[in-house]
Design a protein around this motif. Structure first.
Motif, PDB file in Angstrom:
ATOM      1  N   ALA A 147       0.845  -1.201   0.000  1.00  9.71           N
ATOM      2  CA  ALA A 147       0.000   0.000   0.000  1.00  9.71           C
ATOM      3  C   ALA A 147       0.877   1.248   0.000  1.00  9.71           C
ATOM      4  N   ALA A 148       1.956   1.220   0.763  1.00 11.17           N
ATOM      5  CA  ALA A 148       2.882   2.357   0.797  1.00 11.17           C
ATOM      6  C   ALA A 148       3.486   2.602  -0.586  1.00 11.17           C
ATOM      7  N   GLN A 149       3.834   1.524  -1.279  1.00 15.75           N
ATOM      8  CA  GLN A 149       4.393   1.662  -2.625  1.00 15.75           C
ATOM      9  C   GLN A 149       3.384   2.282  -3.581  1.00 15.75           C
ATOM     10  N   ARG A 150       2.132   1.819  -3.506  1.00 17.47           N
ATOM     11  CA  ARG A 150       1.098   2.375  -4.391  1.00 17.47           C
ATOM     12  C   ARG A 150       0.873   3.855  -4.129  1.00 17.47           C
ATOM     13  N   LEU A 151       1.046   4.259  -2.875  1.00 16.10           N
ATOM     14  CA  LEU A 151       0.813   5.649  -2.487  1.00 16.10           C
ATOM     15  C   LEU A 151       2.040   6.533  -2.708  1.00 16.10           C
ATOM     16  N   GLY A 152       3.116   5.940  -3.202  1.00 16.06           N
ATOM     17  CA  GLY A 152       4.328   6.719  -3.438  1.00 16.06           C
ATOM     18  C   GLY A 152       5.135   6.986  -2.186  1.00 16.06           C
ATOM     19  N   ARG A 153       4.897   6.210  -1.126  1.00 14.25           N
ATOM     20  CA  ARG A 153       5.678   6.350   0.098  1.00 14.25           C
ATOM     21  C   ARG A 153       6.936   5.481   0.005  1.00 14.25           C
ATOM     22  N   HIS A 154       7.899   5.780   0.852  1.00 14.73           N
ATOM     23  CA  HIS A 154       9.116   4.968   0.901  1.00 14.73           C
ATOM     24  C   HIS A 154       8.798   3.608   1.511  1.00 14.73           C
ATOM     25  N   THR A 155       9.372   2.560   0.941  1.00 11.55           N
ATOM     26  CA  THR A 155       9.210   1.208   1.467  1.00 11.55           C
ATOM     27  C   THR A 155      10.587   0.639   1.761  1.00 11.55           C
ATOM     28  N   MET A 156      10.776   0.165   2.984  1.00  9.55           N
ATOM     29  CA  MET A 156      12.082  -0.314   3.431  1.00  9.55           C
ATOM     30  C   MET A 156      11.962  -1.693   4.057  1.00  9.55           C
ATOM     31  N   GLY A 157      13.028  -2.461   3.993  1.00 12.36           N
ATOM     32  CA  GLY A 157      13.045  -3.783   4.588  1.00 12.36           C
ATOM     33  C   GLY A 157      14.333  -4.032   5.339  1.00 12.36           C
ATOM     34  N   VAL A 158      14.215  -4.712   6.485  1.00 15.50           N
ATOM     35  CA  VAL A 158      15.386  -5.110   7.267  1.00 15.50           C
ATOM     36  C   VAL A 158      15.726  -6.545   6.897  1.00 15.50           C
ATOM     37  N   PRO A 159      16.907  -6.808   6.353  1.00  8.92           N
ATOM     38  CA  PRO A 159      17.237  -8.172   5.934  1.00  8.92           C
ATOM     39  C   PRO A 159      17.383  -9.109   7.119  1.00  8.92           C
ATOM     40  N   GLY A 160      17.153 -10.379   6.879  1.00  5.45           N
ATOM     41  CA  GLY A 160      17.328 -11.397   7.907  1.00  5.45           C
ATOM     42  C   GLY A 160      18.097 -12.573   7.338  1.00  5.45           C
ATOM     43  N   PRO A 161      18.214 -13.655   8.087  1.00  7.20           N
ATOM     44  CA  PRO A 161      18.919 -14.830   7.573  1.00  7.20           C
ATOM     45  C   PRO A 161      18.251 -15.376   6.311  1.00  7.20           C
ATOM     46  N   ALA A 162      19.049 -15.820   5.350  1.00 10.65           N
ATOM     47  CA  ALA A 162      18.498 -16.363   4.106  1.00 10.65           C
ATOM     48  C   ALA A 162      17.667 -17.614   4.350  1.00 10.65           C
ATOM     49  N   THR A 163      17.914 -18.290   5.473  1.00 10.35           N
ATOM     50  CA  THR A 163      17.205 -19.529   5.788  1.00 10.35           C
ATOM     51  C   THR A 163      15.933 -19.305   6.595  1.00 10.35           C
ATOM     52  N   SER A 164      15.641 -18.049   6.979  1.00 13.59           N
ATOM     53  CA  SER A 164      14.491 -17.775   7.838  1.00 13.59           C
ATOM     54  C   SER A 164      13.229 -17.523   7.014  1.00 13.59           C
ATOM     55  N   ALA A 165      12.197 -18.337   7.260  1.00 15.30           N
ATOM     56  CA  ALA A 165      10.916 -18.139   6.571  1.00 15.30           C
ATOM     57  C   ALA A 165      10.301 -16.795   6.954  1.00 15.30           C
ATOM     58  N   LEU A 166      10.634 -16.283   8.153  1.00 14.32           N
ATOM     59  CA  LEU A 166      10.081 -15.011   8.603  1.00 14.32           C
ATOM     60  C   LEU A 166      10.744 -13.814   7.932  1.00 14.32           C
ATOM     61  N   SER A 167      11.799 -14.049   7.174  1.00 13.52           N
ATOM     62  CA  SER A 167      12.412 -12.961   6.411  1.00 13.52           C
ATOM     63  C   SER A 167      12.170 -13.109   4.913  1.00 13.52           C
ATOM     64  N   ALA A 168      11.517 -14.188   4.510  1.00 13.96           N
ATOM     65  CA  ALA A 168      11.314 -14.445   3.082  1.00 13.96           C
ATOM     66  C   ALA A 168      10.489 -13.348   2.418  1.00 13.96           C
ATOM     67  N   GLY A 169       9.454 -12.879   3.099  1.00 14.44           N
ATOM     68  CA  GLY A 169       8.629 -11.819   2.527  1.00 14.44           C
ATOM     69  C   GLY A 169       9.380 -10.510   2.405  1.00 14.44           C
ATOM     70  N   VAL A 170      10.225 -10.212   3.395  1.00 13.46           N
ATOM     71  CA  VAL A 170      11.036  -8.991   3.335  1.00 13.46           C
ATOM     72  C   VAL A 170      12.006  -9.071   2.168  1.00 13.46           C
ATOM     73  N   HIS A 171      12.622 -10.240   1.985  1.00 13.85           N
ATOM     74  CA  HIS A 171      13.588 -10.396   0.898  1.00 13.85           C
ATOM     75  C   HIS A 171      12.922 -10.251  -0.464  1.00 13.85           C
ATOM     76  N   ASP A 172      11.672 -10.696  -0.560  1.00 12.70           N
ATOM     77  CA  ASP A 172      10.924 -10.474  -1.809  1.00 12.70           C
ATOM     78  C   ASP A 172      10.738  -8.978  -2.066  1.00 12.70           C
TER      79      ASP A 172
END
Length: 385
Positions: free
Chosen positions: A251-276
């Protein structure tokens, strides 16, 4: 109820918060094209459905309108220390208008500060409910740092990353806003009752739903558009592929807001969405300086990322070139070193004596070699001495 009576416009909007679900673009279109008064009048008459509403849906909306008691809702809100802020009011955050027909009909606000002023310098920090210790640490650290730099931290009041972000901001003595998917007088989740009460005392608790109303899965998802629109940017700390926090980021991207992600371990399913997200248009951030560089004013730049300054980094470039020309093992003659360093032999000899004084090289017969200490420093990244 007549919209022509004193406070009629306010009562009409309050009534519609009982009738039209958050984010309902058809309802938003009716309000935009016909006005609040006419929509309420049509609902009261119960006649032909408004454009886009089926007969069944219209009947449900009419039944809701007839059951609504806006004066009672306002009284309950006042008793709970809650006010209703409408589009056009002095406290209304204008950036919510970017939502178009999905704009809230109004917001119920609990807390003393001005929502409009706080929203001008705010950042959303969101993520997984079932976050890891790493996720909770990063959320709290980022939120505390943002709060210390005068930013308002906005999140959803949920378990996990949301709660950690709110606590980080509160712990730093800063400002935070919780956007709920239920009535702001009824904290949810119940386990965060004390936290949300503390947010209301030190910051703001806001929501679209009238007093006493309950959350539903769809209301959680639609609540996220308000978080995205209200803030200058959204930071996602941890998120699986189907996380609701990704809805906020998109939603932030559609609205032209900044979108940021904090990387996590490559093996963590809880970081998979952030990495996408990071493979798309989101920007990788690791600390507060990264976030502020994006959402802040011109000139608020993050420091350059570089390793420690080593002693050899302080050498003149030509001297470093001579040092690099010496072999890792054994000795080399001055003319060989000069040739490798692409300089004159006399210049190479002068720089070799400088390097000897600094402990990097030593004479070995007719040649020069690295000292044992210099060889070890190259291996472990330190300089001699």
């Amino acid at each position: 109820m007549s919209v022509d009576e004193p406070g009629g416009e306010l009562l009409a909007r309050v009534l519609l918060t009982r009738v039209i679900e958050p984010g309902d673009e058809a309802g938003g279109q009716w309000v935009r094209e016909l006005g609040v008064a006419e929509v309420v009048r049509r609902l009261g008459e119960g006649g032909a459905p408004l454009p886009g509403a089926s007969g069944t849906r219209w009947a449900g909306l009419v039944a809701r309108a007839r059951a609504a008691r806006p004066r009672r809702d306002l009284e309950a809100a006042r008793d709970a220390g809650v006010r209703f802020v409408s589009p056009g009011d002095a406290e209304w955050p204008g950036q919510l208008d970017d939502l178009g027909d999905a704009r809230p009909l109004g917001l119920w606000v609990r807390g003393r500060p001005s929502l409009r002023m706080w929203a001008l310098r705010s950042v959303a920090v969101v993520g997984a409910r079932a976050c890891t210790e790493y996720g909770a640490h990063m959320a709290a650290t980022l939120a505390a740092g943002l709060a210390e730099q005068g930013w308002v931290v906005v999140s959803g009041g949920a378990y996990g990353v949301d709660g950690a972000a709110h606590r980080g901001a509160l712990g730093a003595g800063g400002a935070t806003v919780a956007v709920l998917a239920c009535g702001v007088d009824r904290p949810y989740p119940r386990g965060h009752t004390r936290l949300i009460s503390r947010i209301a005392e030190q910051g703001l608790v806001i929501g679209e739903l009238p007093p006493g109303d309950h959350p539903t899965p769809s209301r959680f998802i639609l609540r996220n558009r308000v978080i995205a629109a209200l803030t200058r940017g959204t930071v996602v700390v941890e998120a699986a592929h189907r996380s609701g926090s990704l809805v906020t980021a998109r939603a932030a991207q559609r609205l032209g807001r900044h979108t940021m992600g904090v990387p996590g371990p490559a093996t963590s399913a809880l970081s998979a969405g952030v990495h996408d997200l990071l493979r798309g248009e989101a920007v990788l951030v690791t600390d507060v300086a990264d976030v502020v560089e994006l959402v802040g004013d011109i000139g608020e730049l993050a420091p350059d990322r570089r390793g420690p300054v080593l002693p050899r980094d302080l050498l003149e470039p030509a001297t470093r070139q001579v040092l690099a020309a010496l072999p890792g093992r054994g000795a080399a003659r001055p003319h060989e070193i000069a040739r490798s360093a692409q300089t004159a032999q006399d210049d190479a000899i002068a720089r070799l004596y400088e390097l000897r004084a600094l402990g990097y090289v030593e004479r070995h017969g007719d040649g020069w070699k690295l000292t044992r200490q210099a060889v070890m420093s190259v291996r472990d990244g330190r300089g001699p001495g």
